[in-house]
Design an enzyme around this catalytic site. Structure first.
Site, PDB file in Angstrom:
ATOM      1  N   HIS A  58       1.848  13.532  -4.247  1.00 16.83           N
ATOM      2  CA  HIS A  58       0.675  13.355  -4.404  1.00 16.83           C
ATOM      3  C   HIS A  58      -0.234  13.427  -2.925  1.00 16.83           C
ATOM      4  O   HIS A  58       0.441  13.138  -2.194  1.00 16.83           O
ATOM      5  CB  HIS A  58       0.128  11.929  -5.166  1.00 16.83           C
ATOM      6  CG  HIS A  58       0.671  11.752  -6.397  1.00 16.83           C
ATOM      7  ND1 HIS A  58       0.292  10.720  -7.231  1.00 16.83           N
ATOM      8  CD2 HIS A  58       1.525  12.616  -7.164  1.00 16.83           C
ATOM      9  CE1 HIS A  58       0.811  10.903  -8.399  1.00 16.83           C
ATOM     10  NE2 HIS A  58       1.658  12.208  -8.496  1.00 16.83           N
ATOM     11  N   GLU A  60      -2.677  11.498  -1.681  1.00 22.93           N
ATOM     12  CA  GLU A  60      -2.712  10.352  -0.808  1.00 22.93           C
ATOM     13  C   GLU A  60      -1.169  10.249  -0.038  1.00 22.93           C
ATOM     14  O   GLU A  60      -1.295   9.914   1.096  1.00 22.93           O
ATOM     15  CB  GLU A  60      -2.637   9.280  -1.609  1.00 22.93           C
ATOM     16  CG  GLU A  60      -4.101   9.028  -2.485  1.00 22.93           C
ATOM     17  CD  GLU A  60      -3.661   9.592  -3.767  1.00 22.93           C
ATOM     18  OE1 GLU A  60      -3.222  10.534  -4.057  1.00 22.93           O
ATOM     19  OE2 GLU A  60      -4.262   8.962  -4.780  1.00 22.93           O
ATOM     20  N   CYS A  99      -3.465   6.595  -8.367  1.00 17.89           N
ATOM     21  CA  CYS A  99      -2.467   6.288  -9.327  1.00 17.89           C
ATOM     22  C   CYS A  99      -1.809   4.884  -8.451  1.00 17.89           C
ATOM     23  O   CYS A  99      -1.887   4.539  -7.652  1.00 17.89           O
ATOM     24  CB  CYS A  99      -1.406   7.152  -9.590  1.00 17.89           C
ATOM     25  SG  CYS A  99      -0.354   7.720  -8.372  1.00 17.89           S
ATOM     26  N   CYS A 102       0.577   5.652  -5.673  1.00 15.10           N
ATOM     27  CA  CYS A 102      -0.195   5.692  -4.296  1.00 15.10           C
ATOM     28  C   CYS A 102      -1.081   4.717  -3.900  1.00 15.10           C
ATOM     29  O   CYS A 102      -1.049   4.233  -2.763  1.00 15.10           O
ATOM     30  CB  CYS A 102      -1.206   6.742  -4.533  1.00 15.10           C
ATOM     31  SG  CYS A 102      -0.616   8.600  -4.842  1.00 15.10           S
TER      32      CYS A 102
HETATM   33 ZN   LIG Z   1      -0.828   9.233  -6.825  1.00 15.76          ZN
END
Ligand SMILES: [Zn+2]
Length: 168
Positions: A58, A60, A99, A102
């Protein structure tokens, strides 16, 4: 003096540029940057799940890894211990609400501030579904600024999913 809001807008521009980069590999367009205490970009990342075949790639997480490596490098160059994992005084800026994974990584990196663009009503962990960033039972709380350049951040995602649905 430049206001914090103005900085947030500018920084979100960097994250949006990263998000657009994800389109090249057909990845969902999400981008992130980590801004250091002096306002410089320490790390940047875009969603690379499809490109790398990695469910944890992801934006992040990619940006946090780069920022920590950079801080470690700077610390060693300074004759320091090479401690880089603690992103104290940094700001993470991301186009979509983080999410749960993260948000967990943000807490583990001890990042004190998060700025995000669009809300993720289905999986967001900064207030939508969960609020990991402001979970009182954890020992680290994060200051959250939501909805920065929200229309642009959300529009990028909407266009992406519209295009993909028509193609299927
Ligand atoms: Zn994430």
């Amino acid at each position: 003096m430049v206001s914090a809001e103005k900085n947030h807008d500018v920084w979100m521009g960097f994250a949006l540029a990263e998000a657009r980069g994800a389109l090249v590999t057909e990845d969902v367009p999400i981008g992130a940057v980590v801004i250091g205490p002096d306002g410089a970009v320490l790390g940047s990342g875009r969603n690379q799940r499809e490109e790398l075949g990695d469910p944890t790639a992801h934006a992040e997480v990619v940006a946090i890894r780069e920022a920590a490596a950079r801080l470690r490098e700077l610390s060693m160059a300074d004759g320091g211990s090479g401690d880089g994992w603690r992103l104290a005084d940094c700001t993470l800026v991301v186009t979509l609400e983080p999410c749960a994974m993260c948000a967990g990584a943000i807490v583990l990196a001890r990042i004190p501030r998060v700025v995000f663009g669009a809300w993720d009503e289905k999986a967001g962990a900064a207030g939508s579904v969960f609020d990991v960033l402001r979970e009182r039972r954890l020992n680290h709380w994060v200051e959250v600024y939501a909805g920065v350049r929200e229309a642009e951040c959300g529009g990028l995602l909407r266009d992406f999913f519209l295009e993909h649905r028509t193609r299927i």
